[in-house]
Motif scaffolding. Structure first.
Motif, PDB file in Angstrom:
ATOM      1  N   LYS A  47      43.551  44.548  33.002  1.00  0.00           N
ATOM      2  CA  LYS A  47      42.851  44.472  34.279  1.00  0.00           C
ATOM      3  C   LYS A  47      42.159  43.126  34.490  1.00  0.00           C
ATOM      4  CE  LYS A  47      42.434  47.357  36.965  1.00  0.00           C
ATOM      5  NZ  LYS A  47      43.204  47.718  38.169  1.00  0.00           N
ATOM      6  N   GLU A  48      42.070  42.324  33.436  1.00  0.00           N
ATOM      7  CA  GLU A  48      41.436  41.008  33.548  1.00  0.00           C
ATOM      8  C   GLU A  48      42.432  39.926  33.947  1.00  0.00           C
ATOM      9  OE1 GLU A  48      39.594  40.282  29.831  1.00  0.00           O
ATOM     10  OE2 GLU A  48      38.517  42.187  29.786  1.00  0.00           O
ATOM     11  N   LYS A  78      47.072  43.334  36.441  1.00  0.00           N
ATOM     12  CA  LYS A  78      46.568  44.210  37.504  1.00  0.00           C
ATOM     13  C   LYS A  78      47.711  44.695  38.380  1.00  0.00           C
ATOM     14  CE  LYS A  78      42.997  44.518  41.048  1.00  0.00           C
ATOM     15  NZ  LYS A  78      43.875  45.223  42.010  1.00  0.00           N
ATOM     16  N   GLU A  79      48.682  43.813  38.651  1.00  0.00           N
ATOM     17  CA  GLU A  79      49.839  44.204  39.440  1.00  0.00           C
ATOM     18  C   GLU A  79      50.621  45.319  38.737  1.00  0.00           C
ATOM     19  OE1 GLU A  79      52.361  40.960  40.418  1.00  0.00           O
ATOM     20  OE2 GLU A  79      50.775  39.773  41.372  1.00  0.00           O
ATOM     21  N   MET A 138      51.971  51.184  38.179  1.00  0.00           N
ATOM     22  CA  MET A 138      51.938  52.393  37.352  1.00  0.00           C
ATOM     23  C   MET A 138      50.934  53.413  37.883  1.00  0.00           C
ATOM     24  SD  MET A 138      52.021  50.485  33.648  1.00  0.00           S
ATOM     25  CE  MET A 138      51.952  51.996  32.710  1.00  0.00           C
ATOM     26  N   GLN A 139      50.270  53.080  38.987  1.00  0.00           N
ATOM     27  CA  GLN A 139      49.272  53.962  39.605  1.00  0.00           C
ATOM     28  C   GLN A 139      48.168  54.341  38.617  1.00  0.00           C
ATOM     29  OE1 GLN A 139      51.745  57.141  41.257  1.00  0.00           O
ATOM     30  NE2 GLN A 139      51.773  56.063  43.215  1.00  0.00           N
TER      31      GLN A 139
END
Length: 203
Positions: free
Chosen positions: A169-170, A175-176, A181-182
């Protein structure tokens, strides 16, 4: 489907997989599964299940519609522990439609529905639907889907992936991937949740 997933794993021998708690509990010994990280949905580290009925409907439903029939042993032993574990589970093609039909009083609507935390939180945010719903049962916090390694996964690969997952997430690209992957990303394994699930599964 769990049986198809198991067949594919045995055929292709992947180093890692994202599995449901039900799959992990059923195959952790035969496949030598090790928990590396767990998924996060809506920013939450734990899963939860609830049986919902129409507000003026059954207080002790006998038949519950759900998309979780493929993992019925887990639902009965773990998700519904301490609750109405003897209810009949009826398969649902789309639980959202079942909820709407139930609230509207449709003649073909299910008596009650079993939903996961994501759907539960979504419904709570809908004032119209939630106003017509009664919570018959709500589980305690339970483990979410997890990333696992297998007995044949090298230790170096385990460490490398664990580090990468926690940092996803960093990173913009990470993040994409999470969005695709929801999931809101991956977190460390919350052992207390898994220990409770293992205890219930073993009973």
């Amino acid at each position: 489907r769990p049986d198809e997933a198991l067949s594919k794993i045995r055929e292709t021998k992947p180093l890692f997989a994202i599995v449901t708690p039900a799959f992990y509990l059923e195959h952790r010994e035969t496949l030598g599964l090790t928990l590396l990280a767990q998924t996060r949905r809506r920013g939450l580290a734990a899963e939860k299940y609830a049986i919902l009925a129409r507000k003026d409907g059954a207080k002790e439903p006998k038949r519950v519609s759900t998309s979780l029939t493929a993992e019925e042993p887990y639902v009965r032993k773990v998700a519904l522990a301490g609750g109405p574990s003897s209810v009949e589970l009826a398969p649902s093609s789309w639980i959202g439609d079942d909820v709407a039909a139930m609230v509207e009083g449709d003649a073909e609507a299910p008596e009650a529905v079993l939903v996961d935390r994501a759907m539960l939180e979504f419904l709570r945010e809908d004032e119209v639907l939630w106003g017509g719903i009664s919570v018959v049962f709500e589980s305690s916090d339970l483990p979410p889907d997890a990333v696992v390694a297998f007995s044949w996964t090298p230790e170096e690969a385990r460490v490398s992936l664990s580090t990468a997952l926690l940092a996803m997430k960093e990173d913009a690209r990470g993040k994409e991937v999470c969005d695709m992957m929801q999931t809101d990303g991956f977190g460390t394994v919350e052992e207390d949740l898994w220990a409770e699930a293992r205890e219930r599964w073993g009973k």
